[in-house]
Write a protein that holds these residues in place. Structure first.
Motif, PDB file in Angstrom:
ATOM      1  N   ASN A 270     -32.140  46.726  36.285  1.00  0.00           N
ATOM      2  CA  ASN A 270     -31.406  47.735  35.510  1.00  0.00           C
ATOM      3  C   ASN A 270     -30.422  47.054  34.566  1.00  0.00           C
ATOM      4  O   ASN A 270     -30.314  47.407  33.378  1.00  0.00           O
ATOM      5  CB  ASN A 270     -30.681  48.680  36.469  1.00  0.00           C
ATOM      6  CG  ASN A 270     -29.712  49.594  35.749  1.00  0.00           C
ATOM      7  OD1 ASN A 270     -28.502  49.402  35.834  1.00  0.00           O
ATOM      8  ND2 ASN A 270     -30.230  50.577  35.011  1.00  0.00           N
ATOM      9  N   LEU A 271     -29.712  46.056  35.069  1.00  0.00           N
ATOM     10  CA  LEU A 271     -28.774  45.295  34.226  1.00  0.00           C
ATOM     11  C   LEU A 271     -29.512  44.691  33.024  1.00  0.00           C
ATOM     12  O   LEU A 271     -29.045  44.778  31.879  1.00  0.00           O
ATOM     13  CB  LEU A 271     -28.135  44.194  35.086  1.00  0.00           C
ATOM     14  CG  LEU A 271     -27.293  43.141  34.375  1.00  0.00           C
ATOM     15  CD1 LEU A 271     -26.046  43.762  33.760  1.00  0.00           C
ATOM     16  CD2 LEU A 271     -26.886  42.037  35.383  1.00  0.00           C
ATOM     17  N   ASP A 374     -18.808  33.673  33.181  1.00  0.00           N
ATOM     18  CA  ASP A 374     -19.056  33.971  34.594  1.00  0.00           C
ATOM     19  C   ASP A 374     -19.274  35.472  34.770  1.00  0.00           C
ATOM     20  O   ASP A 374     -18.553  36.129  35.510  1.00  0.00           O
ATOM     21  CB  ASP A 374     -17.875  33.470  35.441  1.00  0.00           C
ATOM     22  CG  ASP A 374     -18.235  33.496  36.929  1.00  0.00           C
ATOM     23  OD1 ASP A 374     -19.432  33.612  37.252  1.00  0.00           O
ATOM     24  OD2 ASP A 374     -17.316  33.424  37.758  1.00  0.00           O
ATOM     25  N   PHE A 375     -20.295  35.984  34.073  1.00  0.00           N
ATOM     26  CA  PHE A 375     -20.559  37.415  34.183  1.00  0.00           C
ATOM     27  C   PHE A 375     -21.414  37.691  35.412  1.00  0.00           C
ATOM     28  O   PHE A 375     -22.479  37.110  35.591  1.00  0.00           O
ATOM     29  CB  PHE A 375     -21.275  37.946  32.933  1.00  0.00           C
ATOM     30  CG  PHE A 375     -21.542  39.426  33.013  1.00  0.00           C
ATOM     31  CD1 PHE A 375     -20.588  40.348  32.584  1.00  0.00           C
ATOM     32  CD2 PHE A 375     -22.726  39.914  33.563  1.00  0.00           C
ATOM     33  CE1 PHE A 375     -20.820  41.711  32.683  1.00  0.00           C
ATOM     34  CE2 PHE A 375     -22.965  41.286  33.664  1.00  0.00           C
ATOM     35  CZ  PHE A 375     -22.000  42.176  33.220  1.00  0.00           C
ATOM     36  N   SER A 376     -20.917  38.605  36.234  1.00  0.00           N
ATOM     37  CA  SER A 376     -21.692  38.964  37.422  1.00  0.00           C
ATOM     38  C   SER A 376     -21.389  40.405  37.808  1.00  0.00           C
ATOM     39  O   SER A 376     -20.263  40.876  37.623  1.00  0.00           O
ATOM     40  CB  SER A 376     -21.328  38.027  38.571  1.00  0.00           C
ATOM     41  OG  SER A 376     -22.245  38.195  39.623  1.00  0.00           O
ATOM     42  N   ILE A 377     -22.403  41.086  38.314  1.00  0.00           N
ATOM     43  CA  ILE A 377     -22.163  42.414  38.863  1.00  0.00           C
ATOM     44  C   ILE A 377     -22.146  42.311  40.395  1.00  0.00           C
ATOM     45  O   ILE A 377     -22.614  41.308  40.953  1.00  0.00           O
ATOM     46  CB  ILE A 377     -23.222  43.440  38.395  1.00  0.00           C
ATOM     47  CG1 ILE A 377     -24.639  43.010  38.853  1.00  0.00           C
ATOM     48  CG2 ILE A 377     -23.180  43.599  36.884  1.00  0.00           C
ATOM     49  CD1 ILE A 377     -25.710  44.078  38.612  1.00  0.00           C
ATOM     50  N   LYS A 378     -21.589  43.349  41.017  1.00  0.00           N
ATOM     51  CA  LYS A 378     -21.633  43.402  42.478  1.00  0.00           C
ATOM     52  C   LYS A 378     -22.564  44.555  42.865  1.00  0.00           C
ATOM     53  O   LYS A 378     -22.194  45.718  42.728  1.00  0.00           O
ATOM     54  CB  LYS A 378     -20.237  43.610  43.050  1.00  0.00           C
ATOM     55  CG  LYS A 378     -19.480  42.291  43.227  1.00  0.00           C
ATOM     56  CD  LYS A 378     -18.316  42.439  44.181  1.00  0.00           C
ATOM     57  CE  LYS A 378     -18.085  41.152  44.937  1.00  0.00           C
ATOM     58  NZ  LYS A 378     -17.014  41.251  45.912  1.00  0.00           N
ATOM     59  N   LEU A 381     -24.635  47.587  38.274  1.00  0.00           N
ATOM     60  CA  LEU A 381     -23.804  47.563  37.061  1.00  0.00           C
ATOM     61  C   LEU A 381     -22.880  48.782  37.066  1.00  0.00           C
ATOM     62  O   LEU A 381     -23.325  49.911  37.260  1.00  0.00           O
ATOM     63  CB  LEU A 381     -24.720  47.586  35.829  1.00  0.00           C
ATOM     64  CG  LEU A 381     -24.046  47.689  34.466  1.00  0.00           C
ATOM     65  CD1 LEU A 381     -23.159  46.467  34.195  1.00  0.00           C
ATOM     66  CD2 LEU A 381     -25.103  47.820  33.362  1.00  0.00           C
ATOM     67  N   GLN A 382     -21.588  48.548  36.869  1.00  0.00           N
ATOM     68  CA  GLN A 382     -20.600  49.629  36.865  1.00  0.00           C
ATOM     69  C   GLN A 382     -20.128  49.907  35.432  1.00  0.00           C
ATOM     70  O   GLN A 382     -20.137  49.005  34.573  1.00  0.00           O
ATOM     71  CB  GLN A 382     -19.379  49.233  37.711  1.00  0.00           C
ATOM     72  CG  GLN A 382     -19.698  48.878  39.151  1.00  0.00           C
ATOM     73  CD  GLN A 382     -20.170  50.066  39.963  1.00  0.00           C
ATOM     74  OE1 GLN A 382     -19.646  51.165  39.826  1.00  0.00           O
ATOM     75  NE2 GLN A 382     -21.181  49.859  40.795  1.00  0.00           N
ATOM     76  N   GLU A 383     -19.685  51.138  35.211  1.00  0.00           N
ATOM     77  CA  GLU A 383     -19.180  51.535  33.896  1.00  0.00           C
ATOM     78  C   GLU A 383     -18.079  50.583  33.412  1.00  0.00           C
ATOM     79  O   GLU A 383     -17.992  50.266  32.221  1.00  0.00           O
ATOM     80  CB  GLU A 383     -18.643  52.978  33.990  1.00  0.00           C
ATOM     81  CG  GLU A 383     -18.328  53.621  32.651  1.00  0.00           C
ATOM     82  CD  GLU A 383     -19.560  53.736  31.740  1.00  0.00           C
ATOM     83  OE1 GLU A 383     -20.644  54.097  32.228  1.00  0.00           O
ATOM     84  OE2 GLU A 383     -19.413  53.426  30.525  1.00  0.00           O
TER      85      GLU A 383
END
Ligand code: FEO
Length: 402
Positions: A270-271, A374-378, A381-383
């Motif tokens: 999705n990201l 250092d882009f990362s989601i947990k 992906l959040q708004e």
């Protein structure tokens, strides 16, 4: 029945196609098959240029028997000792007792390695750079092409007809389907992708050595290119020479973005999809996307050579990089992928470290420009991260336009 093509009055294609083999080198899928090219010259001496893979040996032997039409085979020029071209050498030595082999200094030790203890006494001619050999009307000269892509590789230039036997160089996956000349087919439509995949995965590591060969080729007046796989080039040679020049310099062919993602449950996918949409909205027209788990790594390598920009998106897995992505990165490094602009998007549910680890891998490759830190989601992906993703998109699209 023999299956041959006449190229000129005294020169024949006697190779064969294999559409049964699933994996070339037991590694690379070849759904369109592959050709093993061999050429036979009927001069005062008869000269065969390379043999074929064992799988198509019977067809090949019928072919040369038909073209020889009762004559003996005098010489075999060995350009490359990989078994897809050398499987039939010991058979030929038995069938044609007067046959002599022409090769480079590194050819014959390899021949013994692959074929056991052959009695080659008085049956070999070792040639070096610039040596010439007269077949009668035709004179051959030899060019060494070490590490394109094995050390013993050499090429032969027929001074009389101005044709270059180029070993694996300028070859491609894909059977020939009756057509053997580039002007009998739509190469760009039907073969270019496989040619890129063949070059980048098999020869890609050796860009410097390919550049050396291209310099030697530039000094020759070449009217015909005769590779060991794929079509014979008899017009528009510049097309394939330019492709090789770009690929071997590790220059991108296409200004655009390759997105390769790994995704266990669809969240990293999705990201990647959101970023791809943002890129398209910002005017980027060339976007390729691959799921690292389902696209074959040879396609990923080919596209890494093709596109100017690469986005890698991956979960953290066992504290490391998602295994399929880790494997892709190893292949990129092994094949010398370099000179690309890259963005890294990570994911992790409790300890996301994939961004950092992928970035380190990329920094160990040559001339990689990193657009992300250092882009990362947990997990998802959040708004709250959309602004940062927009910024990454702008950096990529600005970089493409610059
Ligand atoms: Fe087609 Fe390197 O053998």
């Amino acid at each position: 029945m023999h299956c041959i093509r006449k190229i000129t009055e005294d020169f024949y294609w006697v190779g064969a196609n294999d559409r049964r083999l699933a994996l070339f080198e037991n590694l690379f899928p070849i759904p369109k098959g592959v050709s093993y090219n061999s050429y036979l010259l009927l001069d005062e001496k008869t000269v065969l240029f390379d043999t074929v893979d064992a799988a198509v040996g019977r067809q090949f032997l019928e072919n040369i028997q038909a073209v020889l039409n009762g004559r003996s085979l005098d010489y075999l020029v060995i350009h490359h000792m990989e078994p897809d071209h050398c499987a039939l050498i010991s058979d030929l030595l038995l069938r044609y007792p007067d046959l002599k082999l022409i090769g480079s200094a590194k050819t014959f030790p390899m021949l013994q390695q692959f074929h056991g203890s052959l009695d080659l006494k008085n049956r070999t001619v070792t040639v070096k750079e610039g040596d010439t050999f007269s077949c009668g009307r035709h004179t051959l000269s030899f060019l060494m092409a070490p590490m394109v892509h094995w050390p013993e590789v050499m090429m032969t230039y027929d001074l009389t007809e101005k044709r270059l036997f180029s070993a694996d160089a300028f070859g491609t996956f894909g059977a020939l389907n009756g057509r053997i000349f580039n002007d009998e087919m739509d190469f760009d439509r039907d073969y270019l992708e496989d040619a890129r995949r063949y070059y980048t995965n098999i020869v890609g590591k050796y860009g410097v050595q390919v550049q050396n060969v291209l310099k030697k080729a530039a000094a020759l007046d070449i009217r015909m290119l005769c590779p060991l796989h794929g079509p014979i080039w008899r017009n528009n040679l510049q097309y394939i020479l330019e492709k090789y020049d770009i690929w071997s310099k590790y220059e991108p062919e296409t200004s655009g973005v390759l997105i390769v993602y790994g995704s266990m449950y669809g969240n990293t996918e999705n990201l990647a999809n959101v970023l791809a949409s943002l890129l398209a909205e910002s005017g980027v027209t060339h976007i390729a996307m691959h799921d690292v788990s389902t696209s074959h790594v040879s396609e990923l390598i080919a596209d890494a050579f093709r596109y100017s920009h690469i986005v890698l998106a991956s979960p953290t897995y066992n504290g490391g990089i998602y295994p399929a992505m880790a494997s892709y990165l190893e292949d990129m490094k092994a094949l010398n992928v370099q000179n690309r602009t890259v963005a890294v998007l990570g994911n992790g549910t409790w300890a996301p470290t994939s961004t950092k680890q992928i970035t380190e891998k990329l920094q160990s490759m040559k001339h990689m420009t990193l657009l992300t830190e250092d882009f990362s989601i947990k997990s998802t992906l959040q708004e709250t991260q959309m602004e940062e993703l927009h910024a990454i998109c702008r950096k990529i699209s600005d970089s493409i336009r610059s």
